[in-house]
Design an enzyme around this catalytic site. Structure first.
Site, PDB file in Angstrom:
ATOM      1  CG  HIS A  85      51.201  43.698  35.867  1.00  0.00           C
ATOM      2  ND1 HIS A  85      50.166  44.558  36.155  1.00  0.00           N
ATOM      3  CD2 HIS A  85      51.055  42.663  36.720  1.00  0.00           C
ATOM      4  CE1 HIS A  85      49.454  44.062  37.146  1.00  0.00           C
ATOM      5  NE2 HIS A  85      49.958  42.906  37.510  1.00  0.00           N
ATOM      6  CD  GLU A  88      53.724  39.625  38.736  1.00  0.00           C
ATOM      7  OE1 GLU A  88      52.876  38.983  39.374  1.00  0.00           O
ATOM      8  OE2 GLU A  88      53.781  40.873  38.730  1.00  0.00           O
ATOM      9  CG  HIS A  89      49.512  38.179  36.134  1.00  0.00           C
ATOM     10  ND1 HIS A  89      48.307  37.968  36.743  1.00  0.00           N
ATOM     11  CD2 HIS A  89      50.041  39.280  36.734  1.00  0.00           C
ATOM     12  CE1 HIS A  89      48.092  38.893  37.662  1.00  0.00           C
ATOM     13  NE2 HIS A  89      49.130  39.711  37.671  1.00  0.00           N
ATOM     14  CD  GLU A 161      46.450  35.021  34.599  1.00  0.00           C
ATOM     15  OE1 GLU A 161      46.701  35.981  35.358  1.00  0.00           O
ATOM     16  OE2 GLU A 161      45.671  34.097  34.902  1.00  0.00           O
ATOM     17  CD  GLU A 195      46.889  43.617  39.358  1.00  0.00           C
ATOM     18  OE1 GLU A 195      47.705  44.033  40.194  1.00  0.00           O
ATOM     19  OE2 GLU A 195      47.177  42.725  38.532  1.00  0.00           O
TER      20      GLU A 195
END
Length: 1013
Positions: A85, A88-89, A161, A195
């Site tokens: 994840h 991905e950022h 991130e 998040e």
């Protein structure tokens, strides 16, 4: 003109195989392995492999101008740190060819794409986009390929991130110790960290992820568990990229009518620098339950808005077969629907209607996304004393169903739905094909098998014809006790324990740095210095040269837009808007019955009314029988509430009940009869009505805290806006926090309450829902169906009550809300909105405000609220028809900072020396949605619903294209700076109440049941 007509006659259809290489032949570094034409989907699939690296490539050729690209990688997570994840950022934060901060977000205003995103799934990650513009497709493909294969992966990107420790307010780092204790307090930060903190506050997500931990322990949490995210190091991130984001581990999909050869040439150029490596082909398996039942209980948060005595979630799961067997997987999915879909289904009746739980658990149903299927039956809203009973009841229902078998009509209903889904061509067909294929492809299913719908259905029908097929699948997989029973129990101390664990983990991280740095003060300085370095890096974002990024131009946007061909007719006691177009044998219907002076107490119950008519049944038909008919005769029907602002005066609004339906042309009379029957004949006087309505209310109230969390900024915005215009007030009443409060208060009434007052109001709504002279209708169909549809409509209109609907004139409408509203809710992050009134759709000032919203989002707010502030999202918006301008933040750890940024954004826009490029990019951003492809059934709907004519839309289009920098500055001054100075704004925030929520805020408690402290 003549030349293009000649060219179009000789151009071969993109689905014709004769224009492609033959299997075994090569093209631009790829060998074509095989091809398949799928007539029912009007497409041709080509499977290729990259000769040098082994990259898998699937091209789906179809006469569709909305072309799609996706590159994806198998990314089995090695642990729960969320490395796939966070990767991905960070891949999207800069690459070798595009070495600027955040090229992905910088591309958003330089593209006419109608879809751009990236997704981390449980065992793969993929990056899709869709656009109708050929140059745009080439631009985005270049950016996506470079971002994934050659990212910079700077350490500052990882700390921004992923995660870091830093002062709560980022600006404190530059104050040399002068800041207050609260501002300089060290906290965990990072976009993904916040998040996932937000996600883990959602009890439904928590249940699902903990269930996955136990049924599929071999697949770790790809999103990341906040408790483990802070173990991830920068070195581990880089290593994971090198091992997984490699062409040998990649699967690419392209879709549409653009030439395959052009795509392959570009992909080969990017991939040919790589050498082949061993791909990750490890398909993880679930636990083995063949040795008998297992039971697991975990703890989760209490839901303050749900019944305190019904807070358990529990499920029973079976391991199914290999999902590569497409026929069996299809059959089990259909079996799951027969068992669980709809109020008449056997499991719904046995588990929910019987009162064991209020709704399905988050994992309920068949999950065929991994290599091995999982089938789960579970409930939310279960009382502690009922948890043990759920499994026995499930097994009893399954045995009963097995004994009785399945009615052919029910199976036919599901196959009919499949037929209609094939015929209903959406504007996003390519994206839906991509999402359907990619997960299964990564888990080993042949994509050609997944595409062959007719073959699968024919094989299913052949098995069915032999007799006992579905019953045999039940025998094989479900009628045994090789199960996992998974339960989440509510814990009053759960939230406090999560907070305590985070504080302890934070203290340990600070101590670790303090020991290395030589003391706590030195550690604090280290963290503040690193925050300053990150701020400096982030600061470059607004000044760096973006000329390396490709772009499309405003000159590429046509000044004229061809409107949908519509015609109006007055007949059968209604005005009809006809849209005759190719619809593949389907008819789409919409009707709106408008009301004047509708009382608040009735309006707020329309959502419950529309739920009830799909639940209670009529005097002569059960809901089960009605559901079967809906599936057999329509592609879906619905009744709902609608409101719209006036395009010429945004402070005026109209409202009503909207009917929607879709059916094969031959079934249109049945669709009308079902709509009529549901609205006029639903039996609110039946002995079970009160109980069924209570169950609907409890299902809505259960998990509402999680529903709000999933789009908290939308609820905040809606509440803020509701104090500014009539339309926004109406919308908030039926779909905002006011509706949540009403539903939870009704669900909280004692069991002895028969809801007589509510049922009387629902019957009142029933009496006027189809009555009066205020109905307007719209039909979209093929020209050859118009006559038959007109006849069917005349019968429908003649069958309804025509007496006028009149309500007493309302007094002076007051919808002013608190200027600053706060809603205490149990989240670890915040959601907020600030809204301002502006001007109407037909006003020339509306276009500059739309452009301003894009400029503020892309040039200022994303940078300040997300990159610096650590929120998952933030920006500005302009609702053109509603006449409202606003700001929002989402999953925000720093709400005070964000609110300050919002308040000062207008002044920033006025003072900013905007460049021509800034203006150009904002216009391109606006036209992404203005010119996004539309499905045939949505064409002409803005005119039908809101009265926005083609002429108004064309004028607005020209105004948007012609907006100047001076107009943008004037709009910012008038509608933001001056409006704020006059106190015209409305603000709403949701989250945990802290000291900054002082007496200037109106605190609105949502805890209607009195269960929260």
């Amino acid at each position: 003109m003549l030349r293009s007509a000649v060219n179009s006659t000789v151009r071969k259809a993109v689905t014709e195989l004769t224009q492609y290489p033959k299997p075994g032949e090569t093209l631009h570094g790829f060998t074509l392995l095989r091809t398949k034409h799928v007539p029912e989907l009007e497409l041709t699939a080509l499977h290729l492999r990259h000769d040098k690296t082994g990259a898998d490539y699937l091209h789906i050729a179809r006469e569709d101008s909305n072309n799609v690209f996706s590159i994806g990688f198998k990314t089995n997570p090695p642990d729960d740190t969320g490395v796939p994840h966070i990767l991905e950022h960070t891949t999207l934060c800069g690459s070798q060819k595009y070495p600027i901060r955040d090229p992905f977000f910088k591309m958003l205003p330089r593209t006419l794409s109608n879809f751009m995103n990236a997704f981390t799934a449980s065992d793969h990650t993929y990056y899709p986009f869709a656009t109708t513009n050929a140059q745009d497709f080439r631009n985005l493909m270049s950016v996506y390929l470079d971002a994934t294969l050659h990212p910079l992966l700077k350490e500052t990107d990882f700390t921004q991130e992923g995660w870091r420790v830093g002062p709560e307010n980022p600006k404190v780092a530059g104050k040399d110790g002068e800041a207050g204790a609260e501002d300089s307090k060290l906290v965990f930060k990072g976009v993904v960290y916040n998040e996932m903190k937000g996600q883990m506050s959602d009890a439904d997500y928590l249940f699902y992820i903990r269930f996955q931990d136990h049924i599929f322990p071999a697949i770790n949490n790809s999103g990341g568990d906040p408790q483990k995210i802070t173990d991830l190091t920068y070195e581990q991130l880089r290593k994971f990229h090198a091992e997984h984001y490699h062409p040998s581990n990649a699967k690419l999909i392209t879709y549409g009518d653009m030439p395959l050869a052009d795509h392959l040439k570009e992909v080969d150029a990017q991939m040919s620098a790589f050498e082949k490596i061993q791909a990750d082909i490890d398909h993880k398996k679930p636990i083995d339950l063949s040795d008998g039942p297992r039971t697991v209980t975990v703890f989760g948060p209490v839901d303050p808005l749900a019944d305190p005595d019904k807070q358990y979630k529990t499920s029973i799961s079976w391991i199914m077969g290999d999902t590569n067997d497409v026929l069996q997987s299809f059959s089990i999915a259909l079996l799951s629907s027969l068992l669980m879909d709809g109020y008449g289904s056997p499991l719904y009746r046995g588990l929910v209607e019987s009162g064991l739980g209020t709704d399905w658990s988050p994992n309920a149903g068949y999950d065929g996304s991994a290599t091995t299927g999982i089938f789960s039956i579970g409930l939310s809203g279960v009382a502690q004393g009922s948890v043990e009973k759920v499994k026995d009841e499930v097994q009893k229902v399954l045995r009963d169903v097995r004994q009785k078998g399945f009615e052919k009509d029910k199976i036919d209903g599901y196959l009919h739905q499949l037929e209609l889904s094939l015929k209903h061509k959406t504007a996003n067909f390519g994206l839906s094909v991509l999402h359907r294929l990619k997960g299964k492809w990564f888990s080993g299913t042949d994509p050609f098998d997944s595409l062959a719908w007719n073959d699968t259905v024919a094989a299913f029908e052949a098995k069915l014809a032999q007799g006992g097929y579905l019953e045999g699948l039940m025998d094989k997989y479900l009628l045994n006790d090789n199960t996992l029973t998974f339960t989440m129990a509510p814990s009053d101390t759960y939230v406090a324990e999560v907070s305590k664990e985070e504080n302890e983990r934070l203290a340990a991280k600070i101590l670790q740095v303090a020991q290395a740095a030589g003391g706590e003060e030195e550690a604090k300085k280290f963290f503040e210095r690193r925050e300053l370095d990150l701020l400096a890096e982030q600061g470059k974002s607004s000044t760096e040269d973006l000329s390396c990024l490709p772009t499309v131009y405003v000159k590429d946007i046509p000044r004229q837009k061809e409107p949908a061909k519509l015609r109006d007719e007055v007949a059968h006691g209604t005005t009809i808007q006809w849209h005759e177009a190719p619809t593949n044998g389907l008819t789409y219907f919409r009707a709106i019955n408008t009301f004047e002076n509708l009382p608040d107490e009735l309006r707020s119950l329309i959502p419950l009314f529309t739920d009830s008519i799909m639940r209670l049944g009529t005097k002569d038909m059960t809901m089960e029988q009605l559901e079967d008919l809906i599936k057999l005769k329509t592609g879906g029907i619905s009744v709902g509430y609608m409101s719209t602002a006036s395009p010429t005066d945004f402070r005026k609004a109209s409202e009503g009940i909207v009917l929607r339906g879709m059916a094969l042309d031959r079934n249109v009379p049945d669709m009308f009869e079902l709509l009529r029957k549901l609205i006029l004949e639903t039996n609110f006087d039946s002995p079970e009505a009160a109980l069924r309505i209570r169950q609907l209310l409890q299902a809505s109230a259960d998990g509402v805290v999680n529903d709000i969390a999933s789009s908290g900024h939308a609820y905040a915005r809606r509440y803020a806006e509701s104090g500014l215009s009539l339309e926004a007030y109406l919308t908030e009443q039926v779909s905002g926090l006011s509706q949540v409060k009403l539903i939870t208060s009704l669900a909280g009434r004692p069991e002895s309450d028969k809801l007589e007052d509510i049922i009387e109001k629902l019957k009142k709504i029933q009496s006027f829902a189809l009555a009066g002279g205020g109905i307007r209708t719209a039909l979209t169909c093929g020209a050859d169906s118009s006559q038959a549809n007109s006849l069917a409509l005349s019968r429908f209109m003649a069958s309804r009550p025509t007496e006028p609907v009149a309500f007493p004139p309302a007094g002076k409408q007051t919808f002013a809300k608190d200027i600053k509203a706060f809603f205490p809710l149990p989240y670890q992050v915040y959601y907020g909105g600030l809204a301002l009134p502006t001007t109407s759709y037909t006003s020339p000032q509306g276009a500059p405000l739309q452009i301003l919203a894009q400029m503020l989002t892309h040039k200022h707010l994303h940078h300040e609220i997300r990159e610096k502030g650590g929120a998952y999202g933030g920006g500005a918006y302009m609702k053109g028809l509603e006449g409202l301008f606003g700001f929002y933040s989402y999953r925000d750890p720093n709400p005070q900072n964000s609110l300050s940024i919002m308040r000062n954004a207008g002044r920033w826009a006025v003072d900013k020396q905007w460049s021509d490029r800034d203006l150009e990019e904002a216009k391109i951003s606006v036209f992404q949605s203005v010119d996004a492809p539309k499905s045939v059934n949505t064409e002409g709907m803005l005119r039908f619903v809101s009265g926005v004519t083609a002429e108004m839309q064309q004028r607005r289009r020209e105004q948007l294209l012609d907006v100047s920098k001076d107009q943008v500055r004037e709009a910012a001054q008038t509608y933001i700076v001056d409006a704020l100075a006059k106190g015209e704004e409305r603000i709403a925030f949701l989250g945990k109440k802290q000291d900054w929520v002082d007496s200037t805020w109106a605190v609105n408690e949502m805890d209607v049941a009195g269960t929260a402290e």
